[in-house]
Motif scaffolding. Sequence first.
Motif, short mmCIF file in Angstrom:
data_model
loop_
_atom_site.label_atom_id
_atom_site.label_comp_id
_atom_site.label_asym_id
_atom_site.label_seq_id
_atom_site.Cartn_x
_atom_site.Cartn_y
_atom_site.Cartn_z
N ALA A 76 62.33 37.32 40.59
CA ALA A 76 61.28 37.53 39.59
C ALA A 76 61.86 37.02 38.29
O ALA A 76 62.58 37.74 37.59
CB ALA A 76 60.91 39.00 39.50
N ASP A 95 55.53 29.95 36.41
CA ASP A 95 54.41 30.88 36.21
C ASP A 95 53.12 30.15 35.84
O ASP A 95 52.03 30.61 36.17
CB ASP A 95 54.77 31.94 35.18
CG ASP A 95 55.22 31.37 33.84
OD1 ASP A 95 55.28 30.13 33.69
OD2 ASP A 95 55.53 32.18 32.93
N SER A 108 46.37 35.76 46.87
CA SER A 108 46.41 36.24 45.49
C SER A 108 47.70 35.81 44.82
O SER A 108 48.72 35.56 45.48
CB SER A 108 46.32 37.76 45.46
OG SER A 108 47.53 38.34 45.94
N ASP A 110 49.71 37.68 43.27
CA ASP A 110 50.73 38.67 43.61
C ASP A 110 51.41 38.35 44.94
O ASP A 110 52.62 38.53 45.09
CB ASP A 110 50.12 40.08 43.68
CG ASP A 110 49.90 40.68 42.30
OD1 ASP A 110 50.42 40.10 41.31
OD2 ASP A 110 49.23 41.72 42.20
N GLU A 111 50.62 37.89 45.90
CA GLU A 111 51.21 37.52 47.20
C GLU A 111 52.19 36.36 47.04
O GLU A 111 53.26 36.35 47.64
CB GLU A 111 50.12 37.17 48.20
CG GLU A 111 49.38 38.35 48.78
CD GLU A 111 48.36 37.91 49.82
OE1 GLU A 111 48.74 37.76 50.99
OE2 GLU A 111 47.17 37.72 49.44
N ALA A 113 53.88 35.64 44.46
CA ALA A 113 55.06 36.10 43.72
C ALA A 113 55.95 37.01 44.55
O ALA A 113 57.17 37.04 44.35
CB ALA A 113 54.62 36.83 42.45
N LEU A 114 55.36 37.77 45.49
CA LEU A 114 56.11 38.83 46.16
C LEU A 114 56.37 38.59 47.64
O LEU A 114 57.26 39.22 48.22
CB LEU A 114 55.37 40.17 45.99
CG LEU A 114 55.16 40.63 44.55
CD1 LEU A 114 54.30 41.89 44.54
CD2 LEU A 114 56.49 40.88 43.87
N ASN A 119 54.96 32.39 49.30
CA ASN A 119 55.57 31.59 48.24
C ASN A 119 55.95 30.21 48.75
O ASN A 119 55.66 29.18 48.10
CB ASN A 119 56.80 32.32 47.70
CG ASN A 119 57.33 31.69 46.43
OD1 ASN A 119 58.19 30.82 46.49
ND2 ASN A 119 56.83 32.13 45.29
#
Length: 539
Positions: A76, A95, A108, A110-111, A113-114, A119
Amino acid sequence: MRMRTHFVGVPSCALALVSLVASCASPETEDLVDELDPTVVIDLDRVFAAASAESGVPADLLAAIGHVETRWQMVAGDVEHDGAPAVVGLMGLRDADLERAAARAGVSPDEVALDPEANVRAAALLLADEAAAQGVSGAELVPWIPVIAAWSGIADPDAVARYVHGDVLGTLAAGVEERAESGELIAAIAPHPELAQLATVSVAKAGTSDFPSAVWRPSPNYSSRSGYRVSHVVIHTCEGNYAGCWGWLRNTAAGASAHYVVNSSGSEITQLVREASKAWHVAATYACSRNSNTDCGKNGVSVNNFAVGIEHAGFASQTSWSNGLIEASTKLTCDITRSHGIPRDRHHVVGHGQLQPWNRTDPGAHWPWTRYLDRVRAHCATGGGGGGGGGGGGGGTPPAAIVIDSNTANNDSARARIELAGTWTSASATPGFYGSGYLFAATDEVSAPASFWFHLASAQTRTVDAWWTAGPNRSTAATFVAFNAAGNEVGRSTKNQTGGGGGWVALGTFNFSAGWNKVALSRWAAPGKVVIADAVRVR
């Protein structure tokens, strides 16, 4: 709940990304889940292959870009340099591209990123879009060079060349393999010798009078130290890859710089600013309250006036650092401290986040401070390599200390090694560990120890110390048993690991023989606790 090792694609428990989840863990393993780390991802070869099949981007190219960006760690990215993009995930997605990548992959942000798989997939689809725009396709890697350059997002032409040829093509040409501390394969790239001629970058080595092995890539972003003497070294992380880091810090628009940047393998160091000049790397004035109330006479003075800044390719959120990076950086820090008479301690070799805590965290919770300073002192011949001498038979100069770390990569294989029996899990969730992490295992009435082996050239009497991270779920009776090279027990010591963590604890002084001796940490105890195997020192 924190989960530590991601087995991407494992179908059990109906969750593809984790090896252990509370919903499917047995009662005996539930207490261990909190020790697992969300950023250690394995089985990535399958993920790269699947993303390649969907996008048409060669799997090895995806893997090489991911390794250059993050060494295959889920990160992150924080903001280290104002104006430079933050990056997220295993592929180092900027980003600014996150929304577009998520839309392209149909998931999404968030998906992206996490989730490691999301990714990689999203990055592959963005690379495919760039390839289509440039008319590039196919399995041959050379035609993808302009796509790699565009992906870098770097403006500095020298830095783009380094990223494309020295880093991405260099990784492909040489091949690479990464494993978790516990031995599972993260991913691997077989060498591509056909790319060897393209995987070179011409650099001027001359001009690095401060540190002769560094590459001199001058930055315009510096000024006078205003008469202050250098007294501190500040450790930073780039929050990005090597070429992007020094490329940005040579840009006048950056308004920032550092004296040095170390690449992720330690094979190259860039110098941007002379040590005699002030680089712009800490946006804070000094406050001794943030540094154990030392050097309070500098309160209110810009840190940059008296500090040398070292950036490291990588992220404050990553869980491990290559041995090569640590070795290169500690040799550099030794040289700086020797040149300027700087004490080699945690009050004068400090982290950026320590001095600027309101908006910086680098070099992060997993930076191996103890090992780092030990190696600085060792390179400068003032002790280190585990800290101090002592023990030994016969008088005269005490024998050098041997440290056996729980991470094999941190050991000198000619003198030290770790051997595991049964199930031990790598972790770094609890602060205060030695090196880059530690191992833990459930107590049980079984013989399945962690054995710390060390080689002695002759029979010697040595003092043995152990290091662990303390916590309420630790064993109150962790037993360390010392054996000589013939396999005979020469002593034992039982310790309470709920306390005493984050430092060396003496186990006793024992008579060892010539050859490979060992200290075995037993798991034999009533179930319900964990035993921590972090490091052993023989001095």
